[in-house]
Design a protein around this motif. Structure first.
Motif, short mmCIF file in Angstrom:
data_model
loop_
_atom_site.label_atom_id
_atom_site.label_comp_id
_atom_site.label_asym_id
_atom_site.label_seq_id
_atom_site.Cartn_x
_atom_site.Cartn_y
_atom_site.Cartn_z
N GLN A 190 31.38 -1.73 -14.72
CA GLN A 190 30.24 -1.64 -14.86
C GLN A 190 29.56 -1.71 -15.80
O GLN A 190 28.65 -2.09 -16.00
CB GLN A 190 29.97 -0.13 -14.70
CG GLN A 190 28.86 0.85 -14.12
CD GLN A 190 27.98 0.19 -13.57
OE1 GLN A 190 28.44 -0.48 -12.02
NE2 GLN A 190 26.95 -0.57 -13.52
N ALA A 191 30.33 -1.38 -17.43
CA ALA A 191 29.70 -1.84 -18.84
C ALA A 191 29.46 -3.29 -18.51
O ALA A 191 28.33 -3.95 -19.41
CB ALA A 191 30.25 -1.52 -20.01
N LEU A 192 29.77 -4.43 -17.60
CA LEU A 192 30.07 -5.36 -18.16
C LEU A 192 28.75 -5.92 -16.70
O LEU A 192 28.32 -7.13 -17.05
CB LEU A 192 30.74 -6.06 -17.76
CG LEU A 192 32.50 -5.95 -18.36
CD1 LEU A 192 33.50 -6.68 -18.33
CD2 LEU A 192 31.60 -6.21 -20.11
N ILE A 193 28.91 -5.54 -16.36
CA ILE A 193 27.68 -5.13 -14.57
C ILE A 193 26.35 -5.41 -15.17
O ILE A 193 25.35 -6.01 -14.88
CB ILE A 193 27.65 -5.01 -13.55
CG1 ILE A 193 29.30 -5.23 -12.32
CG2 ILE A 193 26.53 -4.42 -12.68
CD1 ILE A 193 29.48 -4.21 -11.74
N ASP A 194 26.87 -4.31 -16.45
CA ASP A 194 25.32 -3.91 -17.06
C ASP A 194 24.58 -4.51 -17.85
O ASP A 194 23.42 -4.56 -18.47
CB ASP A 194 25.06 -2.33 -17.12
CG ASP A 194 25.23 -1.07 -16.77
OD1 ASP A 194 25.19 -0.90 -14.77
OD2 ASP A 194 25.71 0.11 -17.16
N ALA A 195 25.86 -5.95 -18.51
CA ALA A 195 25.22 -6.79 -19.41
C ALA A 195 25.28 -8.11 -19.06
O ALA A 195 24.42 -8.75 -19.58
CB ALA A 195 26.71 -7.54 -20.62
N GLY A 196 24.52 -7.78 -17.54
CA GLY A 196 24.35 -8.73 -16.71
C GLY A 196 25.62 -10.17 -16.26
O GLY A 196 24.73 -11.03 -15.62
N ALA A 197 27.33 -9.23 -16.61
CA ALA A 197 28.02 -10.62 -15.55
C ALA A 197 28.01 -10.23 -14.62
O ALA A 197 27.61 -9.27 -13.27
CB ALA A 197 29.78 -9.65 -16.71
N GLU A 198 28.64 -11.65 -13.96
CA GLU A 198 28.85 -10.43 -12.09
C GLU A 198 30.65 -10.61 -12.22
O GLU A 198 31.40 -11.35 -12.84
CB GLU A 198 29.11 -12.30 -11.23
CG GLU A 198 29.34 -12.23 -10.06
CD GLU A 198 29.83 -13.30 -9.45
OE1 GLU A 198 29.64 -13.59 -7.83
OE2 GLU A 198 28.65 -14.20 -9.82
#
Length: 256
Positions: free
Chosen positions: A151-159
Motif C-alpha cells: 500500500q505504501a508503494l501504491i500511495d507513492a505511485g507504483a503499480e
C-alpha cells in the motif's frame, strides 16, 4: 559450426548502426528477455558495491541504445537500491522513430517503464524510483509480501503486480509483462535475478561489456544461483573501443 564474428571498431559505427545491431527480433510473440551487464576483466560485477566504477564511455553509449529499444527495464530490488534507480530517461525522438518502423519504442516517444522485482515489496517510497519524473514504475512482488509495504508503494505511485506466492517466478514475471504488452525486456541485474532467469531457461540473450580493468576483492560474478544451468549461446557481434572496452552480444543458440 558458427564462425566467431570479426570484432568491429566502435569508431566505425554511427547511432543508426548501433540501433540495427541491437534491435530485438521483430514482433516477439512473448516477452524476449535481454540481460545487460558489465564486468571487469577478472569477472567483478561491481567496484565497492556499484557497477558505475566499471563504466566506460563505450558502455554508457550502448547502455543508452539498449534502453531506447526496450519496452520495460527489469531490475532486482538490491540493484535498484545500490544504484539509486530512478525513471528511465531515453531519446524520445528515437523512440518515436523506432515505433514508426516497427522496432519498439512508443508512438509518443514515452520512455520504458522500470519494473523492480522484490519478493517482500521492501522498497523506500521516498526513493528516486518513485519521485523521479517518468513512466509509472512497476513493483513485481508476491502475494505473501506485506500488505502495508504494498500500500505504501501504491500511495507513492507504483503499480503492484503479484507474480508468485513467496517468490517471484520467471513464469509469473513473463506473464505479468505479456499482459501489459511489454515484450522487449531489458534486465539490468542483479546477479541473483540473472541467475534465477538462467535456471528457469528464460534468458534469450546477454549483452556483456568487459571493462578494461582488474578489480580482485570479493565482488560477485554477473550471475549466481543455487543450481547450475549450462545454456549454449552464440556470439552475434563483438565491438571494441580504443580504450580496450569490449562490447559483446550473446544469443541463446535456439533463438532466432
Amino acid at each position: 559450426m558458427q564462425r566467431m564474428p570479426i570484432a568491429i571498431q566502435l569508431t566505425d559505427l554511427g547511432a543508426d548502426d548501433l540501433v540495427r545491431m541491437y534491435t530485438y527480433p521483430a514482433g516477439p510473440a512473448e516477452p524476449y528477455i535481454r540481460v545487460n551487464f558489465i564486468s571487469s576483466i577478472d569477472g567483478a560485477v561491481t567496484v565497492d558495491g556499484r557497477s558505475g566504477g566499471l563504466g566506460t564511455p563505450a558502455d554508457r553509449r550502448v547502455f543508452g541504445v539498449l534502453r531506447d529499444l526496450a519496452d520495460v527495464i527489469v531490475v532486482g530490488a538490491g540493484t535498484a537500491r545500490a544504484e539509486n534507480y530512478g525513471a528511465a530517461h531515453t531519446d524520445s525522438h528515437l523512440r518515436t522513430r523506432l515505433h514508426h518502423h516497427g522496432f519498439g519504442g512508443a508512438p509518443d516517444g514515452a520512455p520504458p517503464r522500470i519494473a523492480v522485482v522484490t519478493a517482500t515489496a521492501t522498497l523506500d517510497p521516498g526513493s528516486k524510483l518513485f519521485t523521479d519524473h517518468g513512466a509509472r514504475p512497476m513493483v513485481i512482488t508476491t502475494t505473501s509480501a506485506s500488505a502495508a509495504n504494498k500500500q505504501a508503494l501504491i500511495d507513492a505511485g507504483a503499480e503492484i503486480v503479484e507474480a508468485g506466492d513467496t517468490s517471484v517466478t520467471a513464469k509469473g514475471l513473463k506473464d505479468a509483462l505479456a499482459e501489459r504488452d511489454l515484450r522487449r525486456v531489458l534486465c539490468e541485474g542483479g546477479p541473483s535475478l540473472f541467475g534465477d532467469l538462467i535456471t528457469a531457461g528464460e534468458v534469450d540473450e546477454l549483452c556483456l561489456t568487459v571493462s578494461p580493468m582488474l578489480v580482485a576483492g570479493t565482488e560477485r560474478r554477473i550471475a549466481v544461483s543455487p543450481n547450475a544451468m549450462p545454456t549454449p549461446m552464440h556470439c552475434r557481434h563483438l565491438i571494441c573501443d580504443a580504450d580496450g572496452t569490449i562490447l559483446s552480444r550473446w544469443v541463446r543458440s535456439h533463438t532466432r
